[in-house]
Design an enzyme around this catalytic site. Structure first.
Site, mmCIF file in Angstrom:
data_model
loop_
_atom_site.group_PDB
_atom_site.id
_atom_site.type_symbol
_atom_site.label_atom_id
_atom_site.label_comp_id
_atom_site.label_asym_id
_atom_site.label_seq_id
_atom_site.Cartn_x
_atom_site.Cartn_y
_atom_site.Cartn_z
ATOM 1 N N SER A 1 -12.110 3.612 -2.471
ATOM 2 C CA SER A 1 -11.371 3.436 -1.232
ATOM 3 C C SER A 1 -10.282 2.386 -1.448
ATOM 4 C CB SER A 1 -12.323 3.066 -0.096
ATOM 5 O OG SER A 1 -11.705 3.253 1.155
ATOM 6 N N ASP B 1 -12.453 13.954 3.897
ATOM 7 C CA ASP B 1 -12.358 12.508 4.051
ATOM 8 C C ASP B 1 -11.453 12.167 5.229
ATOM 9 O OD1 ASP B 1 -12.070 9.747 3.764
ATOM 10 O OD2 ASP B 1 -12.086 9.853 1.585
ATOM 11 N N HIS C 1 -15.642 10.803 3.320
ATOM 12 C CA HIS C 1 -15.425 9.525 2.663
ATOM 13 C C HIS C 1 -16.684 8.987 1.982
ATOM 14 C CE1 HIS C 1 -12.737 6.137 2.032
ATOM 15 N NE2 HIS C 1 -13.675 5.297 2.394
#
Length: 701
Positions: free
Chosen positions: A553, A638, A673
């Site tokens: 991330s 995501d 995610h």
């Protein structure tokens, strides 16, 4: 763009034999140049078209990348499967969480043999009483490739519970309510909302949060009466740089509506026993003032950084919340960052960090005396756990280190003693005494001392030839603590060293640590990570031939910047859902979460920020140079870092890099995610990364 004309140049992956080569040719995405202009600067993005989620050519390209990844890493597929079984063998098939006392009940989650998901249960009076099964997540998960349950909450009278379910991975949840006595679902599911909701004291009113459909910003708070079809808008956050959520204190006396940006906040409150009341503002927001409010029934408690960079704790009367009425109860300290407070009837638990290590302090509400819980390991993680009983003299906290499994403790405030309730079970031959943890400080280029946490199996050679995986994050003020990982044992037992670089951009060394790694100071984050790598090499832990890096991330942004700046330091890098197309994303307010990120990265509509961000943006700074071996993973659904960022990044890097090292992209077509769900299926992701690192070291057993 004419979708019919969009083409993708691909390798003949399905015809390798006919191609006459043992090594498959990598896919090459079609180049369709798109000019992006800002501040008189024109950037050409040849892979901009990969944003077209509904374009069949995009899906085909992602699938071809997956096939290429499988073909490249397929040589180690059997080893990967063995790693999954090895990691799975450490997990107690039949297990349960530490029970949480809530009223007259004890609530817990347990797992059954071979099942992926938890079963939510309770017992009344004691843990010897008959078990009630409230929710078996495995039943709901049947037939779903992705199934995530969050926010399980029981009403104050313990007669109803609610929970949130996402079956796609996009983080749109349905909240369902169940009558406990009958076991039946109530006919008022809240559709496509966030998992954030709380109960009011009347046992029938809940407050929940909705997100904007396009940007996914949490922006509306609704009041809902369980059993009805009516939802009343209570509050809407109109500032696009703020998001909002709801919570209650341990006391349950108030419902709080909390709006915040990265460095500013504003709270509203409603008495829980008057849920129909309008919310009242606790203190109006202003720039650079972060505060958090909770209560102790007869007064409010406030965590504020106004004139107190590392925060202080104050109290305020219920009938006057103006700042003039606040009274300091825990003053600001230069060497302690206060990160959270939990208020009980007779005491306040204060979570903080000092010199990069967690600490838990207990404040006596009457006398003002404060004492600290002592921990004796060199590097560890400790924080207040889940607590539901306001009038208790005991509270739950959690403790772990890189050698000590995650543990739940009950702390008796009167006796000042800790009692172990449950330690994470690690099956097999695990013995914590076989492992060593260290805490070092690396002096980086500007003279700053950056903490580094390390763990390795005793006997590992420090001759510069041991493989070492360096992890980092360094964003949003998030402190990465030295925690335990069962899965990591598979690395340590094969001679790997694992290191966490506590770089600026987090808050490990105080709030200034965060400010020194955000916006126009962001380069410090990347420089710190690189200089920690050089430190680990110079100290003989590893060498560039055996050094690896990992981050996801915002930590993927870190990986992308680092491999552009110092690719020669690393033999391999893995990055999950990486945020790598910084400038383009931050210029698009329609992409989820963009506007709320301005306080973190800066707003590139301002030329000063544009130029600074462009100088480190991983996608924009890809060069014609050698790169390490690289494995990139992402999820098609995501909601935080869109799949096209890593897809574009890999396509451009493959086109420009000058080496023959591995570069592969794996897209989970059924996840978002957080990756795969389930306690066993999630091991597949970890085994992929581990097998990648180990294969580069020639380890296949």
């Amino acid at each position: 763009m004419n979708l019919m004309k969009t083409t993708t140049i691909i390798a003949c992956l399905s015809m390798l034999a006919a191609c006459g080569t043992d090594k498959p040719e990598a896919p090459a995405a079609a180049k369709e140049p798109t000019e992006l202009e800002m501040h008189g600067d024109v950037r050409v993005d040849e892979y901009y078209w990969l944003r077209e989620r509904e374009n069949p050519e995009v899906i085909r390209y992602l699938e071809q990348e997956n096939a290429y990844t499988d073909s490249i890493l397929g040589e180690h597929a059997d080893f990967e499967k063995r790693l999954i079984e090895e990691m799975k063998s450490r997990i107690a098939q039949v297990d349960q969480s530490a029970p949480i006392a809530h009223g007259d009940y004890f609530y817990y989650r347990r797992y059954e043999e071979g099942k992926e998901h938890p079963i939510y249960c309770r017992r009344q009076g004691s843990m010897d009483a008959e078990e009630e099964i409230l929710l078996d997540v495995n039943v709901g998960a049947e037939g779903h490739a992705f199934y995530s349950v969050r926010g399980f909450q029981v009403s104050p009278d313990h007669k109803t519970f609610g929970y949130a379910v996402d079956t796609v991975g996009r983080r749109f949840y349905d909240i369902l309510f169940v009558d406990i006595e009958s076991g039946k679902d109530l006919d008022n599911t809240l559709k496509a909302v966030t998992p954030n909701f709380v109960w009011a004291a009347d046992n029938k009113t809940v407050f929940f949060v909705k997100q904007e459909p396009q940007t996914l910003r949490w922006h509306q708070v609704y009041r809902h009466e369980v059993g009805s079809d009516t939802n009343e808008l209570v509050f809407e956050e109109e500032d696009e740089t703020f998001g909002t959520f709801v919570y209650t204190a341990v006391s349950g006396s108030h419902i709080y509506i909390y709006s915040r940006s990265t460095i500013s906040a504003e709270a509203r409150y409603i008495p829980s026993n008057s849920p129909a009341a309008d919310p009242m503002i606790f203190l109006p927001r202003r720039d650079d003032h972060e505060y958090f409010v909770t209560d102790g029934v007869d007064r409010f408690y406030v965590l504020s950084n106004d004139g107190a960079q590392n925060f202080e704790v104050l109290e305020a009367p219920l009938d006057n919340t103006s700042q003039e009425a606040w009274k300091t109860v825990v003053p600001h300290r230069d060497d302690v960052l206060i990160e959270g407070i939990s208020v009980f009837e007779n005491f306040v638990v204060v979570d903080g960090t000092k010199q990069g290590l967690n600490q838990i302090e207990v404040l006596d509400r009457e006398s003002g005396e404060m004492h600290e819980i002592a921990f004796d390991e060199e590097a560890y993680r400790a924080s207040t756990g889940e607590n539901q009983n306001y009038d208790s003299t005991v509270f739950r906290y959690r403790y772990e280190s890189m050698t000590t499994p995650d543990s739940d403790y009950d702390y008796n405030v009167v006796e000042r003693t800790s009692s172990l309730v449950k330690e994470q079970v690690v099956l097999g031959d695990f013995d914590r005494n076989n492992y060593q943890t260290e805490r070092r400080f690396a002096t980086v280029r500007d003279g700053t001392r950056v903490p580094v946490s390390l763990v390795y199996r005793k006997g590992t050679k420090m001759d510069g030839q041991s493989p070492l995986i360096q992890y980092g994050y360094g964003s949003y003020g998030a402190s990465i603590q030295p925690s335990f990982s069962m899965n990591r044992l598979s690395l340590l037992d094969r001679g790997f060293i694992f290191a966490i670089a506590h770089i600026r951009g987090g808050s490990e060394m105080g709030r200034e640590w965060y400010y020194d790694g955000r916006q126009l100071n962001k380069l410090n984050t990347f420089y710190d990570f690189i200089d920690v790598s050089k430190f680990l090499i110079s100290e003989g832990y590893t060498s560039p031939e055996h050094l690896y890096a990992r981050g996801g991330s915002a930590g993927g942004l870190l990986m992308g910047a680092v491999m552009n700046m110092a690719p020669e330091l690393y033999n391999g890098i893995t990055t999950r859902v990486p945020f790598v197309d910084v400038v383009t994303t931050m210029l698009d307010p329609d992409i989820p979460l963009t506007t709320g990120e301005y306080n973190e990265w800066g707003n590139p509509n301002d030329k000063e920020f544009y130029d600074y961000m462009l100088a480190y943006s991983p996608y924009d700074q890809i060069k014609a140079q050698d790169y390490p071996n690289i494995l990139v993973t992402t999820g098609l659904h995501d909601s935080q870092v869109q799949y096209w960022e890593p897809a574009k990044w890999v396509a451009r890097m493959r086109d420009r890099k000058t080496d023959d090292n591995i570069l592969v992209l794996k897209t989970d077509m059924n996840a978002g995610h957080g990756g795969k769900t389930g306690r066993f299926r999630s091991l597949e992701d970890e085994a992929l990364y581990y097998a990648f690192f180990m294969s580069l070291e020639g380890i296949t057993e």
